[in-house]
Design an enzyme around this catalytic site. Sequence first.
Site, PDB file in Angstrom:
ATOM      1  N   TYR A  32      16.925  13.898 110.682  1.00 46.10           N
ATOM      2  CA  TYR A  32      16.201  12.748 109.688  1.00 46.10           C
ATOM      3  C   TYR A  32      15.830  13.572 108.544  1.00 46.10           C
ATOM      4  O   TYR A  32      16.194  13.381 107.267  1.00 46.10           O
ATOM      5  CB  TYR A  32      15.333  11.857 110.277  1.00 46.10           C
ATOM      6  CG  TYR A  32      14.605  11.058 109.035  1.00 46.10           C
ATOM      7  CD1 TYR A  32      15.442   9.949 108.432  1.00 46.10           C
ATOM      8  CD2 TYR A  32      13.384  11.424 108.925  1.00 46.10           C
ATOM      9  CE1 TYR A  32      14.652   9.172 107.664  1.00 46.10           C
ATOM     10  CE2 TYR A  32      12.715  10.610 107.808  1.00 46.10           C
ATOM     11  CZ  TYR A  32      13.315   9.815 107.318  1.00 46.10           C
ATOM     12  OH  TYR A  32      12.799   9.056 106.227  1.00 46.10           O
ATOM     13  N   LYS A  74      17.206  13.878 104.311  1.00 42.50           N
ATOM     14  CA  LYS A  74      16.401  13.555 102.973  1.00 42.50           C
ATOM     15  C   LYS A  74      16.629  14.851 102.051  1.00 42.50           C
ATOM     16  O   LYS A  74      16.738  14.697 100.935  1.00 42.50           O
ATOM     17  CB  LYS A  74      14.946  13.389 103.492  1.00 42.50           C
ATOM     18  CG  LYS A  74      14.558  11.826 104.096  1.00 42.50           C
ATOM     19  CD  LYS A  74      15.135  10.753 103.086  1.00 42.50           C
ATOM     20  CE  LYS A  74      15.032   9.432 103.833  1.00 42.50           C
ATOM     21  NZ  LYS A  74      15.732   8.263 103.272  1.00 42.50           N
ATOM     22  N   SER A 114      11.047  11.608 101.223  1.00 43.23           N
ATOM     23  CA  SER A 114       9.945  11.664 102.343  1.00 43.23           C
ATOM     24  C   SER A 114       9.059  12.940 102.304  1.00 43.23           C
ATOM     25  O   SER A 114       9.727  14.118 101.932  1.00 43.23           O
ATOM     26  CB  SER A 114      10.514  11.429 103.815  1.00 43.23           C
ATOM     27  OG  SER A 114       9.446  11.923 104.588  1.00 43.23           O
TER      28      SER A 114
HETATM   29  P1  NAD Z   1      13.888   0.245 107.090  1.00 42.17           P
HETATM   30  O1  NAD Z   1      14.497   0.718 108.378  1.00 42.17           O
HETATM   31  O2  NAD Z   1      12.965  -0.980 107.277  1.00 42.17           O
HETATM   32  O3  NAD Z   1      14.756  -0.238 105.974  1.00 42.17           O
HETATM   33  C1  NAD Z   1      15.966   0.584 105.711  1.00 42.17           C
HETATM   34  C2  NAD Z   1      16.846  -0.628 105.445  1.00 42.17           C
HETATM   35  O4  NAD Z   1      18.345  -0.030 105.308  1.00 42.17           O
HETATM   36  C3  NAD Z   1      17.098  -1.451 106.674  1.00 42.17           C
HETATM   37  O5  NAD Z   1      17.243  -2.864 106.156  1.00 42.17           O
HETATM   38  C4  NAD Z   1      18.622  -1.153 107.123  1.00 42.17           C
HETATM   39  O6  NAD Z   1      19.169  -2.393 107.698  1.00 42.17           O
HETATM   40  C5  NAD Z   1      19.271  -0.902 105.928  1.00 42.17           C
HETATM   41  N1  NAD Z   1      20.600   0.118 106.166  1.00 42.17           N
HETATM   42  C6  NAD Z   1      20.654   1.338 106.664  1.00 42.17           C
HETATM   43  N2  NAD Z   1      21.662   1.801 106.865  1.00 42.17           N
HETATM   44  C7  NAD Z   1      22.665   0.850 105.838  1.00 42.17           C
HETATM   45  C8  NAD Z   1      23.817   0.958 105.392  1.00 42.17           C
HETATM   46  N3  NAD Z   1      24.602   1.701 105.639  1.00 42.17           N
HETATM   47  N4  NAD Z   1      24.222  -0.025 104.543  1.00 42.17           N
HETATM   48  C9  NAD Z   1      23.469  -1.066 104.053  1.00 42.17           C
HETATM   49  N5  NAD Z   1      22.039  -1.088 104.641  1.00 42.17           N
HETATM   50  C10 NAD Z   1      21.879  -0.311 105.462  1.00 42.17           C
HETATM   51  O7  NAD Z   1      13.237   1.287 106.668  1.00 42.17           O
HETATM   52  P2  NAD Z   1      11.770   1.302 105.372  1.00 42.17           P
HETATM   53  O8  NAD Z   1      10.703   2.166 106.233  1.00 42.17           O
HETATM   54  O9  NAD Z   1      11.792   0.332 104.863  1.00 42.17           O
HETATM   55  O10 NAD Z   1      12.435   2.776 104.875  1.00 42.17           O
HETATM   56  C11 NAD Z   1      13.304   2.438 103.742  1.00 42.17           C
HETATM   57  C12 NAD Z   1      13.600   3.826 103.105  1.00 42.17           C
HETATM   58  O11 NAD Z   1      12.561   4.799 102.941  1.00 42.17           O
HETATM   59  C13 NAD Z   1      14.569   4.679 103.949  1.00 42.17           C
HETATM   60  O12 NAD Z   1      15.354   5.496 103.453  1.00 42.17           O
HETATM   61  C14 NAD Z   1      13.574   5.685 104.806  1.00 42.17           C
HETATM   62  O13 NAD Z   1      14.205   6.907 105.270  1.00 42.17           O
HETATM   63  C15 NAD Z   1      12.668   5.772 103.814  1.00 42.17           C
HETATM   64  N6  NAD Z   1      11.396   6.446 104.019  1.00 42.17           N
HETATM   65  C16 NAD Z   1      10.673   5.588 104.973  1.00 42.17           C
HETATM   66  C17 NAD Z   1       9.224   6.150 105.386  1.00 42.17           C
HETATM   67  C18 NAD Z   1       8.430   5.396 106.381  1.00 42.17           C
HETATM   68  O14 NAD Z   1       7.442   5.662 106.873  1.00 42.17           O
HETATM   69  N7  NAD Z   1       8.729   3.971 106.628  1.00 42.17           N
HETATM   70  C19 NAD Z   1       8.765   7.291 105.000  1.00 42.17           C
HETATM   71  C20 NAD Z   1       9.583   8.093 104.133  1.00 42.17           C
HETATM   72  C21 NAD Z   1      10.661   7.801 103.718  1.00 42.17           C
HETATM   73  C1  WQD Z   2       1.407   9.561 112.487  1.00 43.41           C
HETATM   74  C2  WQD Z   2       0.469  10.354 113.593  1.00 43.41           C
HETATM   75  C3  WQD Z   2       1.568  11.273 115.512  1.00 43.41           C
HETATM   76  C4  WQD Z   2       2.448   7.347 117.415  1.00 43.41           C
HETATM   77  C5  WQD Z   2       6.877   9.742 110.285  1.00 43.41           C
HETATM   78  C6  WQD Z   2       8.190  10.616 109.969  1.00 43.41           C
HETATM   79  C7  WQD Z   2       8.310  10.771 108.499  1.00 43.41           C
HETATM   80  C8  WQD Z   2       7.959   9.585 107.529  1.00 43.41           C
HETATM   81  C9  WQD Z   2       7.083   8.703 108.192  1.00 43.41           C
HETATM   82  C10 WQD Z   2       9.892   8.039 108.070  1.00 43.41           C
HETATM   83  C11 WQD Z   2       1.029  11.442 113.924  1.00 43.41           C
HETATM   84  C12 WQD Z   2       0.582   9.826 115.945  1.00 43.41           C
HETATM   85  C13 WQD Z   2       1.954   8.142 116.520  1.00 43.41           C
HETATM   86  C14 WQD Z   2       1.871   7.212 118.601  1.00 43.41           C
HETATM   87  C15 WQD Z   2       0.404   8.891 118.079  1.00 43.41           C
HETATM   88  N1  WQD Z   2       9.279   9.232 107.301  1.00 43.41           N
HETATM   89  N2  WQD Z   2       0.836   8.949 116.908  1.00 43.41           N
HETATM   90  N3  WQD Z   2       0.687   8.008 118.763  1.00 43.41           N
HETATM   91  O1  WQD Z   2       5.263  11.427 112.450  1.00 43.41           O
HETATM   92  O2  WQD Z   2       3.577  11.263 110.435  1.00 43.41           O
HETATM   93  O3  WQD Z   2       5.629  10.555 110.099  1.00 43.41           O
HETATM   94  O4  WQD Z   2       7.065   8.719 109.655  1.00 43.41           O
HETATM   95  O5  WQD Z   2      10.635   7.454 107.630  1.00 43.41           O
HETATM   96  O6  WQD Z   2       9.302  11.671 108.177  1.00 43.41           O
HETATM   97  O7  WQD Z   2       7.982  11.950 110.710  1.00 43.41           O
HETATM   98  O8  WQD Z   2       4.278   9.166 111.295  1.00 43.41           O
HETATM   99  O9  WQD Z   2       3.341   7.007 112.541  1.00 43.41           O
HETATM  100  O10 WQD Z   2       5.049   8.552 113.610  1.00 43.41           O
HETATM  101  O11 WQD Z   2       2.659   9.263 113.324  1.00 43.41           O
HETATM  102  O12 WQD Z   2      -0.653   9.631 118.546  1.00 43.41           O
HETATM  103  O13 WQD Z   2       2.000   6.268 119.669  1.00 43.41           O
HETATM  104  O14 WQD Z   2       0.269   9.357 114.636  1.00 43.41           O
HETATM  105  O15 WQD Z   2       1.356  12.255 116.641  1.00 43.41           O
HETATM  106  O16 WQD Z   2      -0.055  12.562 114.088  1.00 43.41           O
HETATM  107  P1  WQD Z   2       4.634  10.786 111.208  1.00 43.41           P
HETATM  108  P2  WQD Z   2       4.013   8.506 112.758  1.00 43.41           P
END
Ligand code: NAD
Ligand code: WQD
Length: 340
Positions: free
Chosen positions: A150, A154, A125
Amino acid sequence: MATVLLTGGAGYIGSHTAAELLEAGYDVVVADNYSNSSPEGIRRVEQITGKKVKLYEADVRDAARMAEIFRENSIDAVIHFAGLKAVGESVQKPLMYYRNNIDTTLTLLEVMAQFGVKNVIFSSSATVYGAENPIPYSETMPRGTCSNPYGWTKAMMEQIFEDAAKADPALSVVLLRYFNPIGAHSSGMIGEDPCGIPNNLMPFITQVAVGKRDHLTIFGNDYPTPDGTCRRDYIHVTDLAAGHVKATDYVLKHKGVEIFNLGTGTPYSVSEIVEAFERVNGIRIPFEFGPRRSGDLPESYANADKAAQLLGWKAVRSLDDMCRDSWNWQKQNPNGYRTE
Ligand code: NAD
Ligand code: WQD
């Protein structure tokens, strides 16, 4: 064609990546414990692509169960999505986050070693850049100080992958640093399905649009940005998924560790997102300004050059596409994958 195991593949990013990998000709195996998803997402991926996914209910921390999956399938590469991702919850329950996220990674690497699987892509991330680095973020910058457990998981997992690759020169590791994925598949059949009150901006907006919440609170309008609201690098989840296909091609051909930002390089403010959503979809999103949310940085966006140069990948979908597809998914599935 090669077979790719997606841990956490039933989730938001994993399901979109499964669809893109299948369309590109890869075979896909998914292992998920459904702690934040359901098998329905993968069933729909099969409908979209007309191809089969081998789906296992499995906790990645369970080495014996993971060994069964590796024994039954000839895995060429793994994409490790499995993890807990709610920033606020990680502050309340840090041990749960460290236990789940670090243990899944250690167990996966051990089982991969047991079966001689050498190629792995990790969902990292942009949060690992921390507060110290200047924007736009480049992969050459050191990891910074994270504002929550969190983020620290990472950063720690990146370190674990780097150390494992140092000790085993045959290992090929790609660390993908995602910026802010939003949007949904153009079919509207798969998308983000958060449990409870959404933490992230776009699912909150779509729940206001569908009438589940009465208004959005914008967290802070006194930041040092052009309109006072925070700016982020929002990326369409289908572009992100396409980046994983390119990373899979890459990881199968190279050794060592490579880090890539997956972002567009263009930031948008919270107010700009609300305006674009309203304009594209013709729906008004009532909002009020509230206090800043703890831990939020004013701005975060990528220098996306390295992925373009080495992976031949660029995000191609616009903010309008992201807003349209997020709404298309939510309105077709007001309760996500649940039918009630
Ligand atoms: P998500 O929660 O939809 O997907 C994660 C999946 O992992 C889920 O299906 C959950 O059931 C599964 N899971 C969790 N723990 C597990 C375990 N111990 N064994 C098996 N399965 C398990 O989230 P996502 O948004 O698809 O994110 C996927 C990956 O990307 C995550 O590692 C997340 O941290 C990372 N990521 C997401 C974002 C974002 O904004 N969505 C940003 C940066 C990084
Ligand atoms: C985006 C913007 C909020 C909700 C997070 C994790 C990051 C990554 C992606 C996850 C910010 C604003 C939000 C609301 C708002 N990983 N906001 N009202 O915080 O940039 O990133 O998700 O797995 O690690 O920190 O994303 O979508 O939460 O927020 O004003 O109800 O929207 O303040 O500026 P963020 P977000």
